[in-house]
Scaffold this motif. Structure first.
Motif, mmCIF file in Angstrom:
data_model
loop_
_atom_site.group_PDB
_atom_site.id
_atom_site.type_symbol
_atom_site.label_atom_id
_atom_site.label_comp_id
_atom_site.label_asym_id
_atom_site.label_seq_id
_atom_site.Cartn_x
_atom_site.Cartn_y
_atom_site.Cartn_z
ATOM 1 N N ILE A 50 -5.386 111.132 -5.003
ATOM 2 C CA ILE A 50 -4.869 109.738 -5.095
ATOM 3 C C ILE A 50 -3.307 109.862 -5.004
ATOM 4 C CG2 ILE A 50 -4.711 107.747 -6.683
ATOM 5 C CD1 ILE A 50 -7.402 109.431 -7.797
ATOM 6 N N VAL A 61 -9.130 116.335 -13.929
ATOM 7 C CA VAL A 61 -8.070 115.738 -13.119
ATOM 8 C C VAL A 61 -6.796 116.482 -13.319
ATOM 9 C CG1 VAL A 61 -6.803 113.614 -12.638
ATOM 10 C CG2 VAL A 61 -8.997 113.417 -13.631
ATOM 11 N N ILE A 109 -12.374 107.508 -10.118
ATOM 12 C CA ILE A 109 -12.783 108.764 -10.284
ATOM 13 C C ILE A 109 -14.193 108.997 -10.851
ATOM 14 C CG2 ILE A 109 -11.941 111.100 -11.411
ATOM 15 C CD1 ILE A 109 -8.990 110.043 -11.452
ATOM 16 N N GLN A 130 -12.136 117.383 -9.994
ATOM 17 C CA GLN A 130 -12.623 116.100 -9.240
ATOM 18 C C GLN A 130 -11.582 115.237 -8.535
ATOM 19 O OE1 GLN A 130 -14.289 116.657 -12.589
ATOM 20 N NE2 GLN A 130 -15.581 117.361 -11.302
ATOM 21 N N ALA A 131 -10.378 115.034 -9.193
ATOM 22 C CA ALA A 131 -9.307 114.228 -8.611
ATOM 23 C C ALA A 131 -7.868 114.914 -8.988
ATOM 24 C CB ALA A 131 -9.386 112.952 -9.291
ATOM 25 N N ALA A 172 -11.914 117.468 -3.805
ATOM 26 C CA ALA A 172 -11.572 116.567 -4.707
ATOM 27 C C ALA A 172 -10.952 115.390 -3.990
ATOM 28 C CB ALA A 172 -10.244 117.305 -5.507
ATOM 29 N N ASN A 173 -11.074 114.139 -4.880
ATOM 30 C CA ASN A 173 -10.213 112.971 -4.377
ATOM 31 C C ASN A 173 -8.660 113.357 -4.662
ATOM 32 O OD1 ASN A 173 -11.810 111.106 -3.301
ATOM 33 N ND2 ASN A 173 -12.456 110.275 -4.984
ATOM 34 N N HIS A 225 -16.637 108.523 -8.420
ATOM 35 C CA HIS A 225 -16.654 109.782 -7.384
ATOM 36 C C HIS A 225 -17.268 110.924 -8.002
ATOM 37 C CE1 HIS A 225 -15.373 112.886 -4.679
ATOM 38 N NE2 HIS A 225 -14.947 113.571 -5.600
ATOM 39 N N HIS A 226 -17.285 111.067 -9.393
ATOM 40 C CA HIS A 226 -17.889 112.140 -10.079
ATOM 41 C C HIS A 226 -19.420 111.950 -10.202
ATOM 42 C CE1 HIS A 226 -18.101 115.195 -13.119
ATOM 43 N NE2 HIS A 226 -18.605 114.509 -14.042
ATOM 44 N N ARG A 236 -12.053 112.729 3.603
ATOM 45 C CA ARG A 236 -12.004 112.035 2.476
ATOM 46 C C ARG A 236 -10.996 110.722 2.640
ATOM 47 N NH1 ARG A 236 -9.350 116.673 -0.729
ATOM 48 N NH2 ARG A 236 -7.866 117.801 0.805
#
Ligand SMILES: Nc1nc2c(ncn2[C@@H]2O[C@H](COP(=O)(O)OP(=O)(O)OP(=O)(O)O)[C@@H](O)[C@H]2O)c(=O)[nH]1
Ligand SMILES: [Mg+2]
Length: 473
Positions: A380, A80, A462, A335-336, A377-378, A465-466, A436
């Motif tokens: 946020i 992250v 997260i 990932q995020a 990637a997410n 999502h992963h 997304r």
């Protein structure tokens, strides 16, 4: 893995004294080939060289294996990034994360943060003293009346208080000099800062320990309880009353107001907590540690092991413009991204006072959303520093003055937040390389309870999502 193993075996075979068969065209074998008519000493030297080469080779093999293991582990771990401009609250959010999910680690660092908080307090005193000095100088000794007062509302009383507080500044200079990264110019950004990965925590621990036990051969003025007199705890405790009286002084407040200086809005502001912090037995509270200000210089990696067995790497980056190029190498496999954007519509960047902070945040957001490396990637969005937005609007500051397109929309927290959230959402939708979901939270990172609740939800999101990406669920 198999490749590494075979690489390992072949290197050992090559340098093994028993297996050493001269091979034609093998450069390494030629180096260790026994010369004709080799003497006993020559043979001993050659074997010693071979054994040394073997040892080095083994070390290299082991380190390759270690790096590979670490690489594989990191690939499985959750990565992250905390992104956002300087002072947006990235490190504050990270400390909230530590408090929520690694409380033992968080509390174990209390001593280090105690010193940073003390330095933050001294930093505010320093700003206060520089304004007092400037004001006294401007009014000049010639304009002094027989009672000692000057044409400014400040008097000899303030001058004497200032003099008494000077040791605090020299102690601060010594301490920060030991912590500041190389190539860091404190005259450009006069704020406490450390370089990521430089082992600054170790340095700080050492300095704190040395204050109690000076290295052999070094003599320091000591107090009865064995503390060194350059210990910020002692110097602050001795200065407590002067700091409080200066900060609460009506004339000083008047000067600050006239000059438009609001120290209470600056990062690492602890002046209203002086009575509690400037004592010999001060222990920082969780809130103090979360609020402490330490500028990030570079990129810091933090590893978290969660109870559910997941392993997390959180990267906290320095947000000022000159540090942003250093972010890119960390975009791989993320990932995020937690992107912090305070709605500071009425403030400018410290590194470029021509640039509005909110405009800069939106510019950065667009860059992040559109970056192809971050396509999977997410992202946020944390609209952080909501408490400050609330105060700013309550003070009657109008958004439309800074953002004309805001027009006559009501100037309250709800409408202002909605307006900018929609802007961020629109850019996210338009610029993301592939569709997304837009996630957004309104946060005040100094409110640890509320922030921890938000972070728990974000962490679960997260993780989900992963797992989806790994096709586990
Ligand atoms: N009032 C208020 N202060 C906050 C909030 N979040 C962070 N701060 C304060 O803002 C200052 C800057 O926060 P940091 O977390 O150090 O900012 P950063 O984004 O890590 O900044 P760089 O390391 O320079 O990139 C600190 O003094 C924090 O205590 C918030 O939500 N409300
Ligand atoms: Mg930081």
């Amino acid at each position: 893995m198999a490749q590494t193993k075979s690489h390992s075996r072949s290197s050992l075979d090559m340098f093994s004294p028993v297996n050493l068969k001269p091979v034609q065209d093998d450069a390494w074998s030629n180096i260790f080939k026994p010369p004709p008519n080799e003497s006993v000493e020559e043979r001993r030297d050659r074997i010693a060289r071979q054994q040394e080469a073997q040892r080095v080779s083994r070390e290299i093999d082991e380190s390759i294996l270690e790096s590979k293991k670490l690489f594989d582990k990191k690939k499985k771990a959750i990565k992250v990034l905390l992104l956002g401009q300087a002072e947006s609250g990235k490190s504050t959010m990270l400390r909230n994360f530590q408090l929520a999910f690694c409380p033992t680690y968080f509390h174990g660092e209390a001593l280090i943060w105690k010193t940073i908080i003390q330095l933050n307090l001294i930093g505010s005193v320093k700003k206060l003293l520089s304004i007092v000095e400037d004001e006294l100088e401007m009014s000049g000794p010639r304009s002094r009346s027989p009672t000692g007062s000057t044409s400014s509302s400040l008097s000899d009383h303030h001058r004497r208080t200032r003099m008494r507080l000077l040791p605090l500044l020299s102690m601060e200079t010594n301490l920060t000099r030991q912590l500041l990264p190389e190539h860091y110019d404190p005259s450009r950004t006069p704020e406490i800062c450390v370089r990521a990965g430089s082992g600054w925590k170790t340095v700080l621990e050492r300095v704190t320990l040395e204050r109690r036990v000076p290295p052999t051969g070094q003599r320091r003025p000591m107090t009865n309880d064995g503390r060194s007199k350059d210990d910020p705890t002692l110097v602050l405790a001795a200065s407590k009353n002067d700091i409080i009286s200066l900060w609460e002084d009506e004339s000083v407040r008047e000067v600050l107001k006239r000059r438009g200086v609001r120290l209470e809005d600056s990062p690492g502001f602890f002046l209203t907590d002086t009575a509690r912090i400037a004592t010999v037995d001060y222990e920082p509270t969780e809130e103090d540690i979360v609020r402490a200000r330490l500028r990030t210089f570079g990129v810091e990696e933090h590893r978290f092991l969660q109870d559910n067995g997941s392993e997390w790497y959180i990267y906290d980056v320095g947000g000022s413009r000159c540090m942003r190029p250093q972010w890119v190498p960390y975009f791989d496999d993320v990932q995020a991204i937690i992107f912090l954007a305070p709605l500071s519509f009425n403030q400018v960047l410290e590194e470029d006072r021509q640039v509005n902070r909110l405009e800069d945040s939106i510019y950065l957001w667009k860059e992040v959303c559109s970056n192809p490396l971050l396509a999977r990637a997410n992202i946020i969005l944390f609209l952080n520093k909501m408490d400050i937005l609330q105060k700013t609007l309550a003070a009657g500051i109008k958004v439309a003055t800074y953002v004309p397109s805001y027009g006559s929309t009501p100037n309250d927290v709800e409408n202002v937040t909605k307006y900018f959230k929609e802007k961020f959402r629109a850019y996210h939708k338009r610029l993301s390389p592939r569709p997304r979901t837009f996630f957004c939270h309104e946060t005040s990172a100094i409110d640890t309870k509320a922030t921890q609740a938000v972070l728990a939800g974000v962490r679960d999101g997260i993780l989900r999502h992963h797992l989806e990406e790994l096709n586990v669920i």
